[in-house]
Design an enzyme around this catalytic site. Structure first.
Site, PDB file in Angstrom:
ATOM      1  N   SER A   1      29.189  34.346  40.453  1.00 51.73           N
ATOM      2  CA  SER A   1      29.243  33.026  39.803  1.00 51.73           C
ATOM      3  C   SER A   1      29.198  31.924  40.835  1.00 51.73           C
ATOM      4  O   SER A   1      29.243  32.169  42.034  1.00 51.73           O
ATOM      5  CB  SER A   1      30.553  32.893  39.002  1.00 51.73           C
ATOM      6  OG  SER A   1      30.653  33.912  38.046  1.00 51.73           O
ATOM      7  N   MET A   2      29.135  30.689  40.351  1.00 47.85           N
ATOM      8  CA  MET A   2      29.318  29.528  41.213  1.00 47.85           C
ATOM      9  C   MET A   2      30.673  28.934  40.857  1.00 47.85           C
ATOM     10  O   MET A   2      30.991  28.769  39.673  1.00 47.85           O
ATOM     11  CB  MET A   2      28.185  28.525  40.976  1.00 47.85           C
ATOM     12  CG  MET A   2      28.041  27.510  42.064  1.00 47.85           C
ATOM     13  SD  MET A   2      27.900  28.205  43.727  1.00 47.85           S
ATOM     14  CE  MET A   2      26.169  28.490  43.891  1.00 47.85           C
TER      15      MET A   2
ATOM     16  N   GLY B   1      32.990  34.297  41.876  1.00 43.80           N
ATOM     17  CA  GLY B   1      32.839  35.431  40.960  1.00 43.80           C
ATOM     18  C   GLY B   1      33.534  36.624  41.590  1.00 43.80           C
ATOM     19  O   GLY B   1      33.288  36.931  42.765  1.00 43.80           O
TER      20      GLY B   1
ATOM     21  N   GLU C   1      51.652  41.382  44.269  1.00 39.19           N
ATOM     22  CA  GLU C   1      52.668  40.352  44.021  1.00 39.19           C
ATOM     23  C   GLU C   1      52.480  39.164  44.956  1.00 39.19           C
ATOM     24  O   GLU C   1      53.455  38.620  45.484  1.00 39.19           O
ATOM     25  CB  GLU C   1      54.075  40.944  44.186  1.00 39.19           C
ATOM     26  CG  GLU C   1      54.381  42.051  43.188  1.00 39.19           C
ATOM     27  CD  GLU C   1      55.798  42.588  43.326  1.00 39.19           C
ATOM     28  OE1 GLU C   1      56.605  42.025  44.096  1.00 39.19           O
ATOM     29  OE2 GLU C   1      56.089  43.604  42.661  1.00 39.19           O
TER      30      GLU C   1
ATOM     31  N   LYS D   1      52.349  36.659  47.724  1.00 41.03           N
ATOM     32  CA  LYS D   1      52.886  36.619  49.093  1.00 41.03           C
ATOM     33  C   LYS D   1      53.980  37.664  49.339  1.00 41.03           C
ATOM     34  O   LYS D   1      54.336  37.923  50.490  1.00 41.03           O
ATOM     35  CB  LYS D   1      53.373  35.217  49.459  1.00 41.03           C
ATOM     36  CG  LYS D   1      54.473  34.649  48.593  1.00 41.03           C
ATOM     37  CD  LYS D   1      54.800  33.251  49.107  1.00 41.03           C
ATOM     38  CE  LYS D   1      55.578  32.367  48.178  1.00 41.03           C
ATOM     39  NZ  LYS D   1      56.679  32.867  47.439  1.00 41.03           N
TER      40      LYS D   1
ATOM     41  N   THR E   1      42.445  31.132  46.349  1.00 46.03           N
ATOM     42  CA  THR E   1      41.350  31.676  45.539  1.00 46.03           C
ATOM     43  C   THR E   1      40.623  32.766  46.335  1.00 46.03           C
ATOM     44  O   THR E   1      40.232  32.535  47.475  1.00 46.03           O
ATOM     45  CB  THR E   1      40.340  30.561  45.173  1.00 46.03           C
ATOM     46  OG1 THR E   1      41.052  29.426  44.704  1.00 46.03           O
ATOM     47  CG2 THR E   1      39.359  31.037  44.112  1.00 46.03           C
TER      48      THR E   1
ATOM     49  N   GLY F   1      42.956  37.925  46.127  1.00 43.83           N
ATOM     50  CA  GLY F   1      42.998  39.211  45.426  1.00 43.83           C
ATOM     51  C   GLY F   1      41.706  39.990  45.636  1.00 43.83           C
ATOM     52  O   GLY F   1      41.713  41.214  45.802  1.00 43.83           O
ATOM     53  N   ASP F   2      40.585  39.275  45.644  1.00 41.50           N
ATOM     54  CA  ASP F   2      39.296  39.952  45.850  1.00 41.50           C
ATOM     55  C   ASP F   2      39.218  40.537  47.264  1.00 41.50           C
ATOM     56  O   ASP F   2      38.705  41.643  47.461  1.00 41.50           O
ATOM     57  CB  ASP F   2      38.142  38.964  45.625  1.00 41.50           C
ATOM     58  CG  ASP F   2      38.124  38.459  44.187  1.00 41.50           C
ATOM     59  OD1 ASP F   2      38.477  39.243  43.287  1.00 41.50           O
ATOM     60  OD2 ASP F   2      37.779  37.282  43.969  1.00 41.50           O
TER      61      ASP F   2
ATOM     62  N   GLN G   1      41.326  29.345  54.714  1.00 44.23           N
ATOM     63  CA  GLN G   1      40.246  28.357  54.590  1.00 44.23           C
ATOM     64  C   GLN G   1      39.912  28.120  53.128  1.00 44.23           C
ATOM     65  O   GLN G   1      40.227  28.940  52.260  1.00 44.23           O
ATOM     66  CB  GLN G   1      39.008  28.852  55.341  1.00 44.23           C
ATOM     67  CG  GLN G   1      39.228  28.806  56.862  1.00 44.23           C
ATOM     68  CD  GLN G   1      38.009  29.251  57.614  1.00 44.23           C
ATOM     69  OE1 GLN G   1      36.935  28.700  57.424  1.00 44.23           O
ATOM     70  NE2 GLN G   1      38.170  30.251  58.462  1.00 44.23           N
TER      71      GLN G   1
HETATM   72  O1  RIB Z   1      39.090  35.851  42.053  1.00 43.52           O
HETATM   73  C1  RIB Z   1      38.635  34.550  42.312  1.00 43.52           C
HETATM   74  C2  RIB Z   1      37.422  34.265  41.510  1.00 43.52           C
HETATM   75  O2  RIB Z   1      37.776  34.241  40.146  1.00 43.52           O
HETATM   76  C3  RIB Z   1      36.798  32.919  41.770  1.00 43.52           C
HETATM   77  O3  RIB Z   1      35.875  32.930  42.826  1.00 43.52           O
HETATM   78  C4  RIB Z   1      36.180  32.555  40.442  1.00 43.52           C
HETATM   79  O4  RIB Z   1      34.800  32.759  40.429  1.00 43.52           O
HETATM   80  C5  RIB Z   1      36.879  33.434  39.419  1.00 43.52           C
HETATM   81  O5  RIB Z   1      36.017  34.269  38.810  1.00 43.52           O
END
Ligand code: RIB
Length: 293
Positions: free
Chosen positions: A11-12, A39, A211, A213, A238, A241-242, A275
């Site tokens: 995604s954007m 995404g 969980e 931090k 943001t 988690g990924d 960042q």
């Molecule tokens: O996990 C973070 C992502 O969740 C963001 O980049 C956003 O696209 C959402 O889908």
């Protein structure tokens, strides 16, 4: 080099920073607006590639300028995009993110990500078949997650299911996944009626509850364990988690034991928040190793 296949969203991210998060019916003035790649699927693919894996992304983008930018970004990060296709007449997925009070809130509009159907995944079978581990999330159709879980079981390929955003899952999909990585909120939706302790005990070595931090919690078959994260001053959480999921998948596919893999993933995630943007701080392999040593 380990081989990872990520099946998911690209995604954007449309990101507004603001001192205050608006309440329902309220208008506030923000500080900045930026458009950055995101995404959950694409984030995990980029993070895994930076951490040294060979990564195939299986996903869809729109036939708009965001779609081209998303694809260019995946390629620039070394992700293999043979199975990322533009969908005619469809807009790319977008995530509408507000960064305020040190945390984010996100609305995702799936757009082309809704075209990552079981039939679409069937066209990408070679990427799934050759993988050491498959990573999937839930910003794509629900039946695709169920289908991929069965596919991975039939190939005896471990599936790391990051159940975000949360929804209840069938017992079969849970059974088919080798690893599951909900955060606390997602775990409470997935395992309604079970306490955190009960859920962890029921799925030893499979369920990993993140969980933030604090770190990540799991049950090793004998006892519950908390693997702490590394303390940092975050700029933007943001994508943390990924990065965790990608780091965990890379480390497991290289044969690291569970706790070593969790430490590697925690370290990568802690660096990623330094960042701006979901992918802005995702570290390269050498940075994680330097930080761990
Ligand atoms: O996990 C973070 C992502 O969740 C963001 O980049 C956003 O696209 C959402 O889908």
């Amino acid at each position: 080099m380990s081989k990872i296949c990520v099946i998911g969203s690209s995604s954007m991210d449309l990101v507004v920073t603001s001192k205050k998060r608006p309440k329902a019916g309220e208008t506030v003035l923000g500080d900045s607006f930026q458009t950055v790649p995101g995404g959950k699927g694409a984030n995990q693919a980029v993070a895994a590639a930076r951490l040294g894996a060979e990564v195939y992304m299986v996903g869809c983008v729109g036939d708009d300028h965001y779609g081209k930018a998303i694809l260019d970004n995946l390629k620039a990060n070394g992700v293999l995009t043979d199975y990322v296709e533009p969908v005619t007449g469809t807009e790319s997925g977008t995530a509408h993110i507000v960064l305020a009070d040190g945390d984010n809130s996100i609305i995702v509009v799936k757009g082309a990500n809704d075209h990552v159907t079981p039939d679409y995944v069937k066209r990408a079978l070679p990427a799934v078949q050759q993988a050491d581990i498959v990573l999937i999330q839930q910003e794509i159709p629900e039946d695709t997650v169920d289908y991929v879980s069965g596919l991975c079981k039939s190939f005896s390929t471990p599936l790391l299911l990051n159940p975000a955003p949360a929804r209840p899952l069938s017992p079969e999909t849970i059974e088919n996944a080798a690893y599951m990585t909900p955060n606390e909120h997602e775990a409470s939706i997935l395992f309604q009626g079970l306490s955190r302790e009960e859920a962890l005990k029921r799925f030893p070595g499979k369920l990993f509850i993140t969980e933030g931090k604090n770190g990540v919690r799991y049950h090793n078959g004998t006892e519950e364990r908390l693997i702490p994260s590394f303390p940092v001053e975050p700029v933007d959480t943001t994508g943390a988690g990924d990065t965790f999921n990608a780091g965990f998948a890379v480390a497991l596919s290289e044969g690291k034991d569970i706790e070593a893999a969790l430490r590697f993933a925690n370290r990568a995630a802690s660096l990623s928040v330094l960042q701006f943007g979901a992918q802005g701080g995702m570290p390269k392999r050498a940075e994680v190793e330097r930080a761990l040593s």
